[in-house]
Design a protein around this motif. Structure first.
Motif, mmCIF file in Angstrom:
data_model
loop_
_atom_site.group_PDB
_atom_site.id
_atom_site.type_symbol
_atom_site.label_atom_id
_atom_site.label_comp_id
_atom_site.label_asym_id
_atom_site.label_seq_id
_atom_site.Cartn_x
_atom_site.Cartn_y
_atom_site.Cartn_z
ATOM 1 N N LYS A 136 80.903 -55.356 69.182
ATOM 2 C CA LYS A 136 81.798 -55.685 69.817
ATOM 3 C C LYS A 136 81.827 -55.526 71.273
ATOM 4 O O LYS A 136 82.161 -56.151 72.182
ATOM 5 N N LEU A 137 81.019 -54.167 71.788
ATOM 6 C CA LEU A 137 80.743 -53.870 73.072
ATOM 7 C C LEU A 137 79.662 -55.056 73.527
ATOM 8 O O LEU A 137 79.805 -55.435 74.575
ATOM 9 N N GLN A 138 78.684 -55.290 72.682
ATOM 10 C CA GLN A 138 77.682 -56.207 72.988
ATOM 11 C C GLN A 138 78.292 -57.617 73.154
ATOM 12 O O GLN A 138 78.021 -58.196 74.210
ATOM 13 N N ASP A 139 79.285 -57.841 72.601
ATOM 14 C CA ASP A 139 79.954 -59.360 72.723
ATOM 15 C C ASP A 139 80.686 -59.224 74.210
ATOM 16 O O ASP A 139 80.882 -60.106 74.979
ATOM 17 N N ARG B 98 79.800 -61.752 77.449
ATOM 18 C CA ARG B 98 80.873 -62.551 78.029
ATOM 19 C C ARG B 98 80.955 -62.234 79.446
ATOM 20 O O ARG B 98 80.981 -63.136 80.148
ATOM 21 N N LEU B 99 80.850 -61.041 79.685
ATOM 22 C CA LEU B 99 80.713 -60.697 81.244
ATOM 23 C C LEU B 99 79.379 -60.972 81.899
ATOM 24 O O LEU B 99 79.464 -61.743 82.900
ATOM 25 N N LEU B 100 78.580 -60.996 81.256
ATOM 26 C CA LEU B 100 77.089 -61.498 81.737
ATOM 27 C C LEU B 100 76.987 -63.216 81.931
ATOM 28 O O LEU B 100 76.660 -63.588 83.127
ATOM 29 N N GLY C 288 69.281 -55.545 70.548
ATOM 30 C CA GLY C 288 70.646 -55.343 71.140
ATOM 31 C C GLY C 288 70.632 -54.289 72.241
ATOM 32 O O GLY C 288 71.716 -54.120 72.874
ATOM 33 N N SER C 289 69.276 -53.730 72.732
ATOM 34 C CA SER C 289 69.582 -52.688 73.747
ATOM 35 C C SER C 289 69.219 -53.801 75.008
ATOM 36 O O SER C 289 68.748 -54.657 74.985
ATOM 37 N N TYR C 290 69.605 -52.920 76.113
ATOM 38 C CA TYR C 290 69.791 -53.597 77.408
ATOM 39 C C TYR C 290 68.961 -52.433 78.508
ATOM 40 O O TYR C 290 69.313 -51.443 78.369
#
Length: 189
Positions: A76-79, A83-85, A150-152
């Motif tokens: 959910k945090l990744q989503d 969306r913000l990106l 999934g890491s940034y």
């Protein structure tokens, strides 16, 4: 918590004020219960939407180790970050073509090129060179990569001069390894 003479007193609140205070207390109690439950489950609660927003929009904002872990484990945090990106990205490089395997030293996109070049002075350092075509209007201020897991990671860009930004990084740094990985997605913010 102590009440000073200027703080509202329960008996001085109107019925609507008391109702609002009760609802606020209920919400805070519920939040505390959720936080305790998440901590008991071993889940991280160190990452808020405000942190995600700041990370996606501020080139200098970064996440600490616990926040990175929380982000990598929470779809959910990744989503939310995705969306913000998508709203703030100047350009997104998809993963390298499926026919490619292993590592690359260069990525190209419409109006952008990123090249990794070994330093002649020190073999343990690599230049990360971003080249923009003349028609690119919005200049990026940061480079972000998303790994297959999934890491940034994010790298603030220096001032772009003549369509080029150049950064010197350790050849074994996480950002350089991610840029070389064909499965990594790359964003220019």
């Amino acid at each position: 918590m102590t009440m000073s003479g200027s703080d509202p007193n329960w008996k001085d609140l109107s019925p609507a004020g008391r109702e609002a205070a009760e609802k606020a207390f209920e919400m805070l109690s519920h939040y505390d219960g959720l936080t305790r439950a998440m901590q008991d489950d071993g889940r991280d609660v160190a990452l808020t939407f405000a942190d995600i927003y700041r990370y996606a929009t501020d080139p200098l904002a970064d996440l600490d180790h616990d926040q990175r872990r929380a982000l990598a484990r929470d779809p959910k945090l990744q989503d939310a970050l995705e969306r913000l990106l998508s709203k703030n990205v100047v350009y997104q490089f998809p993963r390298v073509a499926a026919a490619s395997s292993g590592t690359v030293n260069e990525r190209e996109g419409d109006g952008f090129r990123i090249k990794l070049k070994e330093s002649r002075a020190d073999a343990d350092q690599v230049y990360v060179i971003l080249m923009l075509d003349d028609h690119v209007e919005d200049l990026p201020v940061a480079l972000m990569v998303k790994g297959e897991d999934g890491s940034y990671l994010k790298l603030p860009l220096p001032e772009i001069d003549g369509g080029t930004a150049q950064m010197l990084e350790a050849s074994d740094s996480a950002i350089v390894q991610a840029l070389r990985d064909v499965k990594t997605e790359l964003y220019l913010l």
